[in-house]
Design an enzyme around this catalytic site. Structure first.
Site, mmCIF file in Angstrom:
data_model
loop_
_atom_site.group_PDB
_atom_site.id
_atom_site.type_symbol
_atom_site.label_atom_id
_atom_site.label_comp_id
_atom_site.label_asym_id
_atom_site.label_seq_id
_atom_site.Cartn_x
_atom_site.Cartn_y
_atom_site.Cartn_z
ATOM 1 N N SER A 247 4.705 -9.054 -6.126
ATOM 2 C CA SER A 247 5.172 -6.990 -6.883
ATOM 3 C C SER A 247 5.821 -7.098 -7.730
ATOM 4 O O SER A 247 5.481 -5.957 -8.204
ATOM 5 C CB SER A 247 5.023 -6.068 -5.388
ATOM 6 O OG SER A 247 3.723 -6.935 -4.091
ATOM 7 N N ASP B 27 0.447 5.135 17.878
ATOM 8 C CA ASP B 27 -0.116 5.043 16.290
ATOM 9 C C ASP B 27 -0.668 3.154 16.955
ATOM 10 O O ASP B 27 -1.618 3.586 16.759
ATOM 11 C CB ASP B 27 1.035 4.818 15.127
ATOM 12 C CG ASP B 27 0.001 3.918 14.443
ATOM 13 O OD1 ASP B 27 -0.464 4.195 13.418
ATOM 14 O OD2 ASP B 27 0.857 3.226 14.111
ATOM 15 N N ASP C 209 6.264 -4.475 10.095
ATOM 16 C CA ASP C 209 7.182 -5.019 11.102
ATOM 17 C C ASP C 209 7.644 -5.624 11.375
ATOM 18 O O ASP C 209 9.140 -5.747 11.298
ATOM 19 C CB ASP C 209 6.243 -3.501 12.180
ATOM 20 C CG ASP C 209 5.441 -2.675 11.534
ATOM 21 O OD1 ASP C 209 6.023 -1.617 11.081
ATOM 22 O OD2 ASP C 209 4.194 -2.054 12.959
ATOM 23 N N THR C 210 7.575 -7.123 11.338
ATOM 24 C CA THR C 210 6.847 -7.709 12.017
ATOM 25 C C THR C 210 8.581 -8.827 11.134
ATOM 26 O O THR C 210 9.049 -9.960 11.385
ATOM 27 C CB THR C 210 6.412 -9.394 12.011
ATOM 28 O OG1 THR C 210 5.526 -9.356 10.390
ATOM 29 C CG2 THR C 210 5.564 -8.450 13.141
ATOM 30 N N HIS D 168 7.128 4.187 9.687
ATOM 31 C CA HIS D 168 6.567 3.478 11.050
ATOM 32 C C HIS D 168 7.956 3.355 12.400
ATOM 33 O O HIS D 168 8.746 2.564 11.840
ATOM 34 C CB HIS D 168 5.539 2.253 11.283
ATOM 35 C CG HIS D 168 4.596 2.034 12.056
ATOM 36 N ND1 HIS D 168 4.345 2.780 13.251
ATOM 37 C CD2 HIS D 168 5.211 0.462 13.388
ATOM 38 C CE1 HIS D 168 4.375 2.261 14.275
ATOM 39 N NE2 HIS D 168 4.213 0.808 13.986
ATOM 40 N N GLU E 107 -27.772 -0.983 11.793
ATOM 41 C CA GLU E 107 -27.746 0.150 13.545
ATOM 42 C C GLU E 107 -26.347 -0.168 13.348
ATOM 43 O O GLU E 107 -25.973 1.028 14.209
ATOM 44 C CB GLU E 107 -28.587 -0.050 13.830
ATOM 45 C CG GLU E 107 -30.214 -0.227 13.747
ATOM 46 C CD GLU E 107 -30.402 1.449 12.763
ATOM 47 O OE1 GLU E 107 -30.127 2.329 13.971
ATOM 48 O OE2 GLU E 107 -31.345 1.668 12.161
ATOM 49 N N SER F 207 1.156 -1.474 0.077
ATOM 50 C CA SER F 207 -0.352 0.174 -0.018
ATOM 51 C C SER F 207 1.252 1.029 0.379
ATOM 52 O O SER F 207 0.769 1.834 -0.718
ATOM 53 C CB SER F 207 -0.965 0.453 1.079
ATOM 54 O OG SER F 207 -1.722 1.366 1.360
ATOM 55 N N GLN F 208 1.783 1.553 1.163
ATOM 56 C CA GLN F 208 2.737 2.652 1.474
ATOM 57 C C GLN F 208 3.313 2.127 0.184
ATOM 58 O O GLN F 208 3.713 3.454 -0.853
ATOM 59 C CB GLN F 208 2.889 3.257 2.237
ATOM 60 C CG GLN F 208 2.182 3.156 3.359
ATOM 61 C CD GLN F 208 1.958 5.031 3.299
ATOM 62 O OE1 GLN F 208 2.433 5.547 2.544
ATOM 63 N NE2 GLN F 208 0.753 4.888 3.913
ATOM 64 N N GLU G 37 -24.635 2.176 9.408
ATOM 65 C CA GLU G 37 -24.011 3.755 9.784
ATOM 66 C C GLU G 37 -23.260 3.578 10.130
ATOM 67 O O GLU G 37 -22.753 5.294 10.575
ATOM 68 C CB GLU G 37 -25.824 4.121 10.510
ATOM 69 C CG GLU G 37 -26.617 3.161 9.598
ATOM 70 C CD GLU G 37 -28.304 4.099 10.409
ATOM 71 O OE1 GLU G 37 -28.165 4.678 10.758
ATOM 72 O OE2 GLU G 37 -29.373 3.563 10.165
#
Length: 345
Positions: free
Chosen positions: A53, A191, A83-84, A108, A227, A27-28, A231
């Site tokens: 990727s 975070d 991270d791991t 991070h 509910e 993603s980043q 929402e």
């Protein structure tokens, strides 16, 4: 007041003069690589040979190397893997190629804060952490805007670590929105706390508890879902745009009164004390220690919990209801594919 930096505080030419390796293309990673490339920066992506990727990055016109090759080639190494996975990656592929004059960057601070990565004293260590998912960082950049980010400097061996980090942030487009100065420790601890106590852990348990309460009282699960889960986005969007006051302005007076009268009964003094305990476990390193150990053992408890959570009634019902609303652009979480397929029969 905290220090905030904008375009006029950053010199894009600094990062344009460097070779930048983006390690990871999730993603980043994809957002950093593409935004920097489009800002005139010489970029490569570091991925292992078998990475799924690699073809994605190559199709975007990016140069792909192994992490070790990328670390050797680069002046600036941005680590954007989970991270791991970072500690092993660092020791195997990055550390052998770190030397005076290079910069090691993160989005991070987990591994620096908890000491699983200890860079040599003669390299700069900095952080640029966009406060948005990678797809949003990329999307806003292509529209001519930027997402806010955090900047932190852990080591300033060169005397120019902040200037280069701000230049990197400008290449991402983040200085268009504003870059807030922090530390690796503050970013990491806040975070983790936000994720655990509010954004993920807190919200997930609140949704399930509300859903379960209505089901136990005999209400239809579909109504309970709308509910207590569906929402939620409507409320969060209002808070996102204008804070709690704008949300309260936008809802009915009855809903606002329910906010004031019921909220403190849900988030009690005991809840706040548990939040303090959670923060304490983050700050003293016990959460990180347990999480690192869990990964070293193959994540048996983590994976068992994931499977159990996917079987909660609100998760089993969700795909069916979201399929009725194509305007949501619904997605199927891994592990729920069979249930989603069954609802279409």
């Amino acid at each position: 007041m905290a220090n905030l930096y904008y375009d006029d505080s950053a010199d894009l030419a600094l990062i344009q003069s460097k070779k930048v390796a983006i390690i990871g293309y999730g993603s980043q990673g994809h957002a950093h690589a593409l935004n920097l490339r489009d800002s005139g920066v010489t970029v490569c992506v570091g991925l292992h040979e078998g990475s799924s990727s690699r073809s994605k990055a190559e199709k975007q016109g990016l140069t792909v190397m192994t992490p070790g090759q990328a670390a050797r080639w680069a002046d600036v190494i941005m680590v954007l893997t989970p991270d791991t996975k970072q500690s092993k990656l660092y020791h195997d592929d990055i550390a052998p190629h770190l030397h005076k004059g290079k910069t090691l960057m993160f989005a991070h601070g987990f591994n620096i804060r908890f000491g699983t990565i200890k860079p040599p004293a003669d390299v700069d260590v900095s952080m640029i952490a966009p406060k948005a998912p990678g797809h949003r960082v990329r999307e806003v950049f292509t529209e001519g805007g930027g997402t806010p980010a955090l900047i932190a400097i852990e080591q300033d061996a060169s005397g120019h670590a902040k200037a280069l980090a701000l230049s990197y942030a400008k290449g991402l487009g983040c200085t268009r929105a504003g870059v807030l100065e922090t530390t690796f420790t503050e970013e990491t601890e806040t975070d983790l706390f936000g994720e655990q106590a509010v954004l993920c852990g807190g919200v997930s348990e609140l949704v399930k508890a509300g859903f379960d309460t209505l089901l136990a009282a005999g209400y239809q699960p579909e109504v309970a879902y709308f509910e207590c889960m569906h929402e939620l986005k409507l409320i969060v969007d209002l808070i996102y745009r204008g804070g709690l006051s704008y949300m309260r302005y936008s809802i009915s007076d009855t809903a606002e009164q329910g906010d004031y009268s019921a909220g403190p009964r849900i988030i009690t003094q005991q809840t706040r004390e548990e939040m303090r305990k959670i923060l304490g476990e983050i700050r003293d390193g016990s959460f990180a220690k347990k999480w690192i150990k869990e990964n070293e053992e193959g994540c048996p408890n983590f994976l068992a919990t994931r499977k159990r959570e996917q079987n909660h009634p609100v998760e089993q019902l969700g795909p069916k209801l979201r399929a009725m609303m194509p305007f949501l652009q619904p997605v199927i979480a891994p592990g729920l594919e069979e249930k989603a397929a069954a609802t279409k029969k």
